[in-house]
Design an enzyme around this catalytic site. Structure first.
Site, mmCIF file in Angstrom:
data_model
loop_
_atom_site.group_PDB
_atom_site.id
_atom_site.type_symbol
_atom_site.label_atom_id
_atom_site.label_comp_id
_atom_site.label_asym_id
_atom_site.label_seq_id
_atom_site.Cartn_x
_atom_site.Cartn_y
_atom_site.Cartn_z
ATOM 1 N N SER A 176 0.821 -1.208 0.000
ATOM 2 C CA SER A 176 0.000 0.000 0.000
ATOM 3 C C SER A 176 0.857 1.260 0.000
ATOM 4 O O SER A 176 1.897 1.319 0.649
ATOM 5 C CB SER A 176 -0.899 0.007 1.239
ATOM 6 O OG SER A 176 -1.427 1.303 1.441
ATOM 7 N N THR A 215 -4.500 3.537 -7.786
ATOM 8 C CA THR A 215 -5.859 3.569 -7.222
ATOM 9 C C THR A 215 -6.515 4.910 -7.524
ATOM 10 O O THR A 215 -5.965 5.968 -7.222
ATOM 11 C CB THR A 215 -5.819 3.318 -5.702
ATOM 12 O OG1 THR A 215 -5.253 2.025 -5.484
ATOM 13 C CG2 THR A 215 -7.215 3.355 -5.094
ATOM 14 N N LYS A 229 -7.028 0.737 -10.478
ATOM 15 C CA LYS A 229 -7.898 0.133 -9.450
ATOM 16 C C LYS A 229 -9.054 1.079 -9.144
ATOM 17 O O LYS A 229 -8.827 2.276 -8.916
ATOM 18 C CB LYS A 229 -7.074 -0.124 -8.181
ATOM 19 C CG LYS A 229 -7.860 -0.677 -6.997
ATOM 20 C CD LYS A 229 -6.900 -1.120 -5.897
ATOM 21 C CE LYS A 229 -7.581 -1.734 -4.708
ATOM 22 N NZ LYS A 229 -8.058 -0.768 -3.722
ATOM 23 N N HIS A 262 -13.445 -0.282 -3.394
ATOM 24 C CA HIS A 262 -12.643 0.038 -2.207
ATOM 25 C C HIS A 262 -13.304 -0.534 -0.943
ATOM 26 O O HIS A 262 -13.228 0.062 0.132
ATOM 27 C CB HIS A 262 -12.473 1.558 -2.083
ATOM 28 C CG HIS A 262 -11.150 2.002 -1.526
ATOM 29 N ND1 HIS A 262 -10.107 2.436 -2.297
ATOM 30 C CD2 HIS A 262 -10.677 2.071 -0.251
ATOM 31 C CE1 HIS A 262 -9.083 2.768 -1.529
ATOM 32 N NE2 HIS A 262 -9.403 2.539 -0.284
ATOM 33 N N TYR A 317 -0.914 6.084 -4.843
ATOM 34 C CA TYR A 317 -1.845 7.215 -4.866
ATOM 35 C C TYR A 317 -1.089 8.366 -5.517
ATOM 36 O O TYR A 317 0.058 8.639 -5.153
ATOM 37 C CB TYR A 317 -2.275 7.614 -3.448
ATOM 38 C CG TYR A 317 -3.320 6.713 -2.841
ATOM 39 C CD1 TYR A 317 -4.477 6.384 -3.535
ATOM 40 C CD2 TYR A 317 -3.163 6.209 -1.554
ATOM 41 C CE1 TYR A 317 -5.447 5.565 -2.969
ATOM 42 C CE2 TYR A 317 -4.129 5.384 -0.981
ATOM 43 C CZ TYR A 317 -5.267 5.074 -1.699
ATOM 44 O OH TYR A 317 -6.218 4.263 -1.139
HETATM 45 C C1 FMN Z 1 -8.453 -0.608 6.320
HETATM 46 C C2 FMN Z 1 -8.377 -0.530 4.826
HETATM 47 C C3 FMN Z 1 -7.358 0.210 4.252
HETATM 48 C C4 FMN Z 1 -7.236 0.260 2.861
HETATM 49 N N1 FMN Z 1 -6.189 0.938 2.305
HETATM 50 C C5 FMN Z 1 -6.042 0.952 0.966
HETATM 51 C C6 FMN Z 1 -4.916 1.566 0.378
HETATM 52 O O1 FMN Z 1 -4.034 2.070 1.058
HETATM 53 N N2 FMN Z 1 -4.841 1.581 -0.978
HETATM 54 C C7 FMN Z 1 -5.802 1.004 -1.773
HETATM 55 O O2 FMN Z 1 -5.686 1.043 -2.998
HETATM 56 N N3 FMN Z 1 -6.859 0.384 -1.232
HETATM 57 C C8 FMN Z 1 -6.996 0.337 0.111
HETATM 58 N N4 FMN Z 1 -8.062 -0.315 0.656
HETATM 59 C C9 FMN Z 1 -9.028 -0.995 -0.229
HETATM 60 C C10 FMN Z 1 -8.580 -2.437 -0.506
HETATM 61 O O3 FMN Z 1 -7.463 -2.472 -1.345
HETATM 62 C C11 FMN Z 1 -9.715 -3.238 -1.167
HETATM 63 O O4 FMN Z 1 -10.177 -2.552 -2.300
HETATM 64 C C12 FMN Z 1 -10.870 -3.499 -0.205
HETATM 65 O O5 FMN Z 1 -10.383 -3.861 1.064
HETATM 66 C C13 FMN Z 1 -11.766 -4.617 -0.722
HETATM 67 O O6 FMN Z 1 -12.891 -4.772 0.095
HETATM 68 P P1 FMN Z 1 -13.013 -5.960 1.183
HETATM 69 O O7 FMN Z 1 -11.828 -5.873 2.055
HETATM 70 O O8 FMN Z 1 -14.280 -5.675 1.906
HETATM 71 O O9 FMN Z 1 -13.057 -7.256 0.404
HETATM 72 C C14 FMN Z 1 -8.199 -0.398 2.044
HETATM 73 C C15 FMN Z 1 -9.205 -1.148 2.638
HETATM 74 C C16 FMN Z 1 -9.308 -1.234 4.007
HETATM 75 C C17 FMN Z 1 -10.383 -2.093 4.611
#
Ligand code: FMN
Length: 386
Positions: free
Chosen positions: A90, A140, A259, A283, A114
């Site tokens: 990330s 993303t 993404k 997301h 990002y």
């Molecule tokens: C706590 C948390 C932090 C996240 N941080 C990022 C991130 O830094 N970059 C990103 O592209 N997506 C981030 N996401 C989204 C995840 O990559 C992913 O799209 C998402 O968790 C999918 O949904 P699910 O976990 O309910 O299956 C984050 C999700 C969560 C739950």
């Protein structure tokens, strides 16, 4: 987890109807198995961007894991490497990408970006990812601004304010140089100090703990606060447009995936722009309340792309059967999100390994019991609605 960590990880945008929709979309589909097909030997492997992967599963980029467990991204990196499941680092990690890469040997990893207000910083992140052996860049697009997240708002909690989840920045030469230049101009130092009360003192202390070097070294320094401020004002550029992608293309030879693509027309534009892959994702319901479920968007995006580039999928995947359904609906590979964070919270590296192992074991059984021997055969397997 602390109440703040739980709110940040489990929470979503608004009334969280998109989180519910992600699950409801999976529940709508039922697998219709085929029989008498000799499924004794099964092969879960796929090929993605010229690399052979042992299974169609990757780990989503998840920021601020330091809130969840002391070992944070490092524990996930080790678990992913042990099971050879690609880990997408990330942009908001709690551990610099170089440390995670060093813990992974030659195991597959990607980097999620990002796009900040500093193009030079974008180029620097990408260069570091390449040097750290990442084999793809995931840009993303759905978080040009943070979604409206009532659970965090109710607690008055924004981890970044405390300097959490900004390790990629505070370890970056361009970020530190730009911070120094800004300090020299006096622009951050001259911003008004927050009022002195217990909460602002606690936040200031947390910033000093989270900045490289630790509390003692940072006690007298204004850098931790300045770094947080610079991050907050520069982390994202909502004005980003298709044309800007050329800059990224010029700065990396790695495959670029977008993404957060949910509309078939955006999928077509991505193909026309020369993008190498997509991740269909909302997301995890964290950005727009009332957004289309990611699984509901998948078939139309896959149809629009028509096999020209890989279409990955995330949001709502909770089991091996879910992985199967997403592949049957057109995904090339599937990314696991929150479940591995819960494994991390419970058991660190071993907890993450247990979650991945369970999901893969169930996927393997679902594949065989549905009459498939390999991932390409899933595409031809029927799903029925309801
Ligand atoms: C706590 C948390 C932090 C996240 N941080 C990022 C991130 O830094 N970059 C990103 O592209 N997506 C981030 N996401 C989204 C995840 O990559 C992913 O799209 C998402 O968790 C999918 O949904 P699910 O976990 O309910 O299956 C984050 C999700 C969560 C739950």
């Amino acid at each position: 987890m602390s109440p703040e960590a739980w709110a940040y990880v489990a929470g979503g945008a608004g009334r969280e109807s998109t989180i519910d929709a992600n699950r409801a979309a999976f529940e709508k589909w039922r697998i219709v198995p085929r029989v008498l097909r000799d499924v004794e030997k099964r092969d879960l492997s796929i090929e993605l961007f010229g690399q052979k992967l042992l299974s169609p599963l990757l780990l989503c980029p998840i920021g601020v894991l330091g809130m969840v467990h002391r070992d944070a991204d490092l524990a996930v990196a080790k678990a992913a490497a042990a099971l050879r499941v690609p880990y997408i680092f990330s942009n908001q990690a709690s551990v610099p990408m170089e440390d995670c890469a060093a813990a992974m040997g030659d195991a597959p990893r990607w980097f999620q970006l990002y796009w900040s207000r500093s193009n030079e910083l974008v180029a620097s992140f990408v260069k570091r990812a390449e040097a750290g052996g990442c084999s793809a860049i995931v840009l993303t697009l759905d978080t040009t601004m943070l979604g409206w997240r009532p659970r965090d708002l109710d607690l008055g909690s924004l981890p970044f304010m405390a300097g959490q989840g900004i390790a990629q920045y505070t370890s970056d030469p361009v970020f530190l140089r730009e911070l120094g230049e800004e300090n020299a101009l006096g622009s951050t130092r001259s911003t008004p100090q927050p009022p002195l009360n217990l909460q602002t003192i606690a936040t200031a202390l947390e910033q000093k703990v989270n900045f490289p070097g630790g509390l003692i070294k940072n006690l007298r320094s204004g850098d931790p606060r300045a770094a947080v401020q610079r991050f907050m004002t520069t982390y994202s550029r909502p004005s980003l447009q298709w044309d800007d992608l050329k800059y990224l293309r010029q700065h990396t030879k790695l495959p670029i995936l977008l993404k957060g693509v949910l509309h078939p027309d955006d999928a077509k534009l991505a193909v026309e722009t020369g993008i190498d892959g997509l991740i269909v994702s909302n997301h995890g319901g964290r950005q727009i309340d009332g957004e289309i479920a990611s699984l509901d968007a998948l078939p139309a995006v896959a149809a629009a792309v028509n096999g020209k580039i890989p279409v990955l999928f995330d949001s709502g995947v909770r089991s091996g059967a879910d992985v199967f359904k997403a592949l049957a609906l057109g995904a090339t590979a599937v990314c696991l999100g929150r479940p591995y964070v819960y494994g991390l919270a419970v058991g660190g590296q071993r907890g993450v390994e247990a979650v991945i192992g369970n999901v893969l074991a169930e996927f393997d059984l679902t594949l065989g019991l549905s009459g498939c021997r390999s991932v390409p055969e899933i595409k031809a397997t029927g799903l029925s609605q309801g």
